[in-house]
Design a protein around this motif. Structure first.
Motif, PDB file in Angstrom:
ATOM      1  N   GLY A  12      26.239  41.019  61.125  1.00  0.00           N
ATOM      2  CA  GLY A  12      27.460  40.366  61.587  1.00  0.00           C
ATOM      3  C   GLY A  12      28.222  42.052  61.337  1.00  0.00           C
ATOM      4  N   SER A  14      29.252  43.315  63.857  1.00  0.00           N
ATOM      5  CA  SER A  14      29.748  43.838  65.601  1.00  0.00           C
ATOM      6  C   SER A  14      31.647  43.773  64.439  1.00  0.00           C
ATOM      7  CB  SER A  14      29.737  42.797  65.934  1.00  0.00           C
ATOM      8  OG  SER A  14      30.543  40.723  65.408  1.00  0.00           O
ATOM      9  N   SER A  15      31.939  43.747  63.235  1.00  0.00           N
ATOM     10  CA  SER A  15      33.883  43.153  63.930  1.00  0.00           C
ATOM     11  C   SER A  15      33.528  43.092  61.583  1.00  0.00           C
ATOM     12  CB  SER A  15      34.187  41.887  63.582  1.00  0.00           C
ATOM     13  OG  SER A  15      33.831  41.288  63.151  1.00  0.00           O
ATOM     14  N   ILE A  17      34.569  42.963  58.087  1.00  0.00           N
ATOM     15  CA  ILE A  17      33.045  43.342  56.409  1.00  0.00           C
ATOM     16  C   ILE A  17      32.257  44.337  57.299  1.00  0.00           C
ATOM     17  CG2 ILE A  17      32.010  43.109  54.168  1.00  0.00           C
ATOM     18  CD1 ILE A  17      34.688  40.551  53.859  1.00  0.00           C
ATOM     19  N   ARG A  37      26.075  38.809  67.607  1.00  0.00           N
ATOM     20  CA  ARG A  37      25.418  38.340  68.897  1.00  0.00           C
ATOM     21  C   ARG A  37      26.277  39.363  70.305  1.00  0.00           C
ATOM     22  NH1 ARG A  37      27.694  32.896  67.498  1.00  0.00           N
ATOM     23  NH2 ARG A  37      29.021  34.222  66.084  1.00  0.00           N
ATOM     24  N   ARG A  38      27.666  39.649  69.538  1.00  0.00           N
ATOM     25  CA  ARG A  38      28.399  40.497  70.819  1.00  0.00           C
ATOM     26  C   ARG A  38      27.754  41.635  70.782  1.00  0.00           C
ATOM     27  NH1 ARG A  38      34.594  39.145  68.555  1.00  0.00           N
ATOM     28  NH2 ARG A  38      32.446  39.494  66.355  1.00  0.00           N
ATOM     29  N   ASP A  62      21.101  36.590  67.722  1.00  0.00           N
ATOM     30  CA  ASP A  62      21.760  34.904  67.293  1.00  0.00           C
ATOM     31  C   ASP A  62      20.675  34.782  65.805  1.00  0.00           C
ATOM     32  OD1 ASP A  62      23.077  32.643  66.267  1.00  0.00           O
ATOM     33  OD2 ASP A  62      22.715  31.488  68.034  1.00  0.00           O
ATOM     34  N   LEU A  63      21.958  34.891  64.871  1.00  0.00           N
ATOM     35  CA  LEU A  63      21.055  34.977  63.441  1.00  0.00           C
ATOM     36  C   LEU A  63      20.821  33.201  63.196  1.00  0.00           C
ATOM     37  CD1 LEU A  63      22.459  37.407  61.346  1.00  0.00           C
ATOM     38  CD2 LEU A  63      20.347  36.961  61.938  1.00  0.00           C
ATOM     39  N   ASN A  89      25.604  39.716  55.864  1.00  0.00           N
ATOM     40  CA  ASN A  89      26.739  39.481  56.011  1.00  0.00           C
ATOM     41  C   ASN A  89      27.157  38.408  57.022  1.00  0.00           C
ATOM     42  OD1 ASN A  89      29.744  40.868  55.836  1.00  0.00           O
ATOM     43  ND2 ASN A  89      29.265  41.055  58.254  1.00  0.00           N
ATOM     44  N   TYR A 157      32.083  24.951  54.720  1.00  0.00           N
ATOM     45  CA  TYR A 157      31.570  27.090  54.151  1.00  0.00           C
ATOM     46  C   TYR A 157      31.104  26.815  52.943  1.00  0.00           C
ATOM     47  CZ  TYR A 157      33.721  31.664  54.396  1.00  0.00           C
ATOM     48  OH  TYR A 157      33.675  32.943  53.554  1.00  0.00           O
ATOM     49  N   LYS A 161      28.279  28.989  51.389  1.00  0.00           N
ATOM     50  CA  LYS A 161      28.486  30.055  50.212  1.00  0.00           C
ATOM     51  C   LYS A 161      28.141  30.311  48.785  1.00  0.00           C
ATOM     52  CE  LYS A 161      30.124  32.864  53.373  1.00  0.00           C
ATOM     53  NZ  LYS A 161      28.837  34.353  53.222  1.00  0.00           N
ATOM     54  N   ILE A 190      39.980  38.633  52.531  1.00  0.00           N
ATOM     55  CA  ILE A 190      39.917  40.349  53.142  1.00  0.00           C
ATOM     56  C   ILE A 190      41.025  39.636  54.924  1.00  0.00           C
ATOM     57  CG2 ILE A 190      38.221  42.682  54.306  1.00  0.00           C
ATOM     58  CD1 ILE A 190      38.393  41.002  50.396  1.00  0.00           C
ATOM     59  N   THR A 192      40.845  40.181  58.028  1.00  0.00           N
ATOM     60  CA  THR A 192      39.422  40.484  59.601  1.00  0.00           C
ATOM     61  C   THR A 192      39.462  39.510  60.176  1.00  0.00           C
ATOM     62  OG1 THR A 192      37.642  38.804  58.831  1.00  0.00           O
ATOM     63  CG2 THR A 192      37.523  41.218  57.763  1.00  0.00           C
ATOM     64  N   LYS A 197      39.819  32.814  63.671  1.00  0.00           N
ATOM     65  CA  LYS A 197      38.568  32.056  64.562  1.00  0.00           C
ATOM     66  C   LYS A 197      39.263  30.211  63.488  1.00  0.00           C
ATOM     67  CE  LYS A 197      35.113  36.272  64.589  1.00  0.00           C
ATOM     68  NZ  LYS A 197      33.951  36.752  64.395  1.00  0.00           N
TER      69      LYS A 197
HETATM   70  N1  LIG Z   1      37.643  37.612  55.848  1.00  0.00           N
HETATM   71  C1  LIG Z   1      37.825  37.315  54.424  1.00  0.00           C
HETATM   72  O1  LIG Z   1      39.440  36.036  54.202  1.00  0.00           O
HETATM   73  C2  LIG Z   1      36.375  37.111  53.692  1.00  0.00           C
HETATM   74  C3  LIG Z   1      36.477  36.074  52.587  1.00  0.00           C
HETATM   75  C4  LIG Z   1      35.394  36.018  51.458  1.00  0.00           C
HETATM   76  C5  LIG Z   1      33.893  35.877  52.359  1.00  0.00           C
HETATM   77  N2  LIG Z   1      33.436  36.308  53.381  1.00  0.00           N
HETATM   78  C6  LIG Z   1      32.641  37.280  54.279  1.00  0.00           C
HETATM   79  O2  LIG Z   1      32.752  37.637  54.827  1.00  0.00           O
HETATM   80  C7  LIG Z   1      31.768  38.381  55.451  1.00  0.00           C
HETATM   81  C8  LIG Z   1      32.167  38.750  57.163  1.00  0.00           C
HETATM   82  O3  LIG Z   1      32.948  38.016  57.839  1.00  0.00           O
HETATM   83  P1  LIG Z   1      34.260  39.497  57.937  1.00  0.00           P
HETATM   84  O4  LIG Z   1      35.144  38.364  57.441  1.00  0.00           O
HETATM   85  O5  LIG Z   1      33.913  40.604  58.158  1.00  0.00           O
HETATM   86  O6  LIG Z   1      34.357  38.054  59.946  1.00  0.00           O
HETATM   87  P2  LIG Z   1      33.659  38.590  61.119  1.00  0.00           P
HETATM   88  O7  LIG Z   1      34.676  39.519  61.283  1.00  0.00           O
HETATM   89  O8  LIG Z   1      34.089  37.175  61.323  1.00  0.00           O
HETATM   90  O9  LIG Z   1      32.179  38.393  60.884  1.00  0.00           O
HETATM   91  C9  LIG Z   1      31.382  37.824  61.012  1.00  0.00           C
HETATM   92  C10 LIG Z   1      30.227  38.144  61.457  1.00  0.00           C
HETATM   93  O10 LIG Z   1      29.118  37.689  61.899  1.00  0.00           O
HETATM   94  C11 LIG Z   1      28.720  37.322  62.692  1.00  0.00           C
HETATM   95  N3  LIG Z   1      27.884  36.590  63.285  1.00  0.00           N
HETATM   96  C12 LIG Z   1      29.336  35.038  63.364  1.00  0.00           C
HETATM   97  N4  LIG Z   1      28.070  34.294  63.667  1.00  0.00           N
HETATM   98  C13 LIG Z   1      26.427  34.691  64.084  1.00  0.00           C
HETATM   99  C14 LIG Z   1      25.683  34.527  64.687  1.00  0.00           C
HETATM  100  N5  LIG Z   1      25.225  33.004  64.703  1.00  0.00           N
HETATM  101  N6  LIG Z   1      24.367  35.389  64.349  1.00  0.00           N
HETATM  102  C15 LIG Z   1      24.466  36.903  64.039  1.00  0.00           C
HETATM  103  N7  LIG Z   1      25.412  37.314  63.608  1.00  0.00           N
HETATM  104  C16 LIG Z   1      26.717  36.370  63.956  1.00  0.00           C
HETATM  105  C17 LIG Z   1      29.475  38.432  63.668  1.00  0.00           C
HETATM  106  O11 LIG Z   1      29.318  38.862  65.365  1.00  0.00           O
HETATM  107  P3  LIG Z   1      29.433  38.179  66.554  1.00  0.00           P
HETATM  108  O12 LIG Z   1      30.231  36.836  67.121  1.00  0.00           O
HETATM  109  O13 LIG Z   1      29.525  39.214  67.290  1.00  0.00           O
HETATM  110  O14 LIG Z   1      28.005  37.440  66.531  1.00  0.00           O
HETATM  111  C18 LIG Z   1      30.543  38.772  63.105  1.00  0.00           C
HETATM  112  O15 LIG Z   1      30.430  39.841  63.549  1.00  0.00           O
HETATM  113  C19 LIG Z   1      31.518  36.112  55.569  1.00  0.00           C
HETATM  114  O16 LIG Z   1      30.103  36.323  55.047  1.00  0.00           O
HETATM  115  C20 LIG Z   1      31.898  35.685  55.504  1.00  0.00           C
HETATM  116  O17 LIG Z   1      31.987  34.548  55.059  1.00  0.00           O
HETATM  117  C21 LIG Z   1      35.208  37.300  54.736  1.00  0.00           C
END
Ligand SMILES: NC(=O)c1ccc[n+]([C@@H]2O[C@H](COP(=O)([O-])OP(=O)(O)OC[C@H]3O[C@@H](n4cnc5c(N)ncnc54)[C@H](OP(=O)(O)O)[C@@H]3O)[C@@H](O)[C@H]2O)c1
Length: 287
Positions: A12, A14-15, A17, A37-38, A62-63, A89, A157, A161, A190, A192, A197
């Motif tokens: 994860g 590409s964006s 965390i 993926r991106r 694709d994971l 992640n 979700y 987790k 956080i 992001t 989405k």
């Molecule tokens: N932001 C928050 O408030 C928050 C709070 C609690 C926990 N988290 C956790 O923190 C982690 C990171 O999330 P984020 O907030 O940084 O969100 P994000 O910016 O949407 O990042 C999600 C990442 O997962 C990748 N991903 C999604 N589906 C995938 C797939 N099928 N295969 C490979 N990669 C995939 C996405 O890349 P591609 O689309 O390019 O594949 C992206 O890089 C996640 O586990 C999320 O559950 C976030």
């Protein structure tokens, strides 16, 4: 742990965390293998990592696909001869009234958010065991506070987790004495793109913390062999929510429903669909 000459896989990346963590690890001296993926975004991240560690690279895929998850680890070891850090992640959000979710959609979320972490971990453990004399390894799983206090519409979700929480806590016990350390990171809200989405105007609108805060805590947890870290740490909102969820769950249920109500009409509609013999979330398709 000193990050120099360490090899770190970040999923994860590409964006959000994952991106911040990949860049921080590279800055600290680790060779990063970034995945998501991106590919266009990954190219940019791995180029930024190479400013610090020239062998950093990316592998797009694709994971949700077990073969890719396992290949990611094997390919890392083929290229670099080792894997020291695995940051699981990658995840997708799911914020939807339960009645509208199909079993297949729920399964997809479990595959990306939880099973991918299990697949990469199982692929990495044998390599990390063989590296015991040169530092073993660290597996970091990025969970969510949503598994501690579950908001309405987030059941699937939170389940993904919650599975990750149990898995990581179990790893910590089962990997004792192996030279492999497990870390559970539990972020609160956080800032992001994950929020974009989610198709819901009523999703959480309170304070969100920067992704870099989580990346910093991940590096600290790896360096200091911490086990479970909620980010931000000692945050009044999260501490209070956790306490209330433990001692006053009915009150928390009212609180989360105020943000995202479970409308009585949905229950009536779902019951009407059930009378017709329809499955959950699949519109008019028969059982
Ligand atoms: N932001 C928050 O408030 C928050 C709070 C609690 C926990 N988290 C956790 O923190 C982690 C990171 O999330 P984020 O907030 O940084 O969100 P994000 O910016 O949407 O990042 C999600 C990442 O997962 C990748 N991903 C999604 N589906 C995938 C797939 N099928 N295969 C490979 N990669 C995939 C996405 O890349 P591609 O689309 O390019 O594949 C992206 O890089 C996640 O586990 C999320 O559950 C976030």
């Amino acid at each position: 742990m000193n990050f120099h000459a360490k090899v770190a896989v970040v999923t994860g990346a590409s964006s959000g965390i994952g991106r911040a963590t990949a860049l921080s690890l590279a800055q600290a001296g680790a060779t990063v293998v970034a995945t998501a993926r991106r590919e266009n975004l990954l190219e940019e991240v791995s180029a930024a990592c190479r400013v610090h560690t020239q062998d950093s690279c990316h592998i797009a895929g694709d994971l949700a696909d077990k073969t890719f998850a396992e290949h990611l680890v094997e390919e890392t070891v083929r290229r670099f001869g080792r894997i020291d850090i695995l940051v699981n992640n990658a995840a997708v959000p799911m914020h939807h009234p339960l009645y509208e979710i199909s079993a297949e959609q729920a399964e997809d979320v479990m595959r990306i958010n939880f099973l991918s972490c299990l697949w990469t971990t199982f692929a990495a453990i044998p390599h990390m065991l063989l590296q015991a004399e040169s530092g073993g390894g660290v597996i970091v799983n990025v969970s969510s506070f949503a598994a501690t206090v579950v908001p309405t519409y987030e059941t699937i979700y939170a389940a993904s987790k919650g599975a990750m929480n149990g898995f990581t806590r179990g790893l910590w016990n089962d990997l004792a004495g192996s030279g492999i350390h497990a870390v559970l990171i539990i972020p609160g809200p956080i800032d992001t793109e994950i929020w974009d989405k989610v198709e819901d105007e009523n999703a959480y609108r309170g304070k969100k913390f920067p992704a870099q805060l989580v990346a910093d805590e991940i590096l600290l947890a790896i360096a200091e062999r911490r086990f479970e870290v909620t980010v931000p740490r000692r945050n009044l909102q999260l501490v209070t929510a956790r306490l209330f969820a433990t001692v006053l769950p009915a009150l928390v249920r009212k609180g989360v429903a105020r943000m995202n109500p479970v409308k009585p009409q949905w229950v009536r509609d779902a019951r009407a669909r059930a009378r017709k013999g329809l499955r959950m979330g699949l519109g008019d398709r028969p059982r």
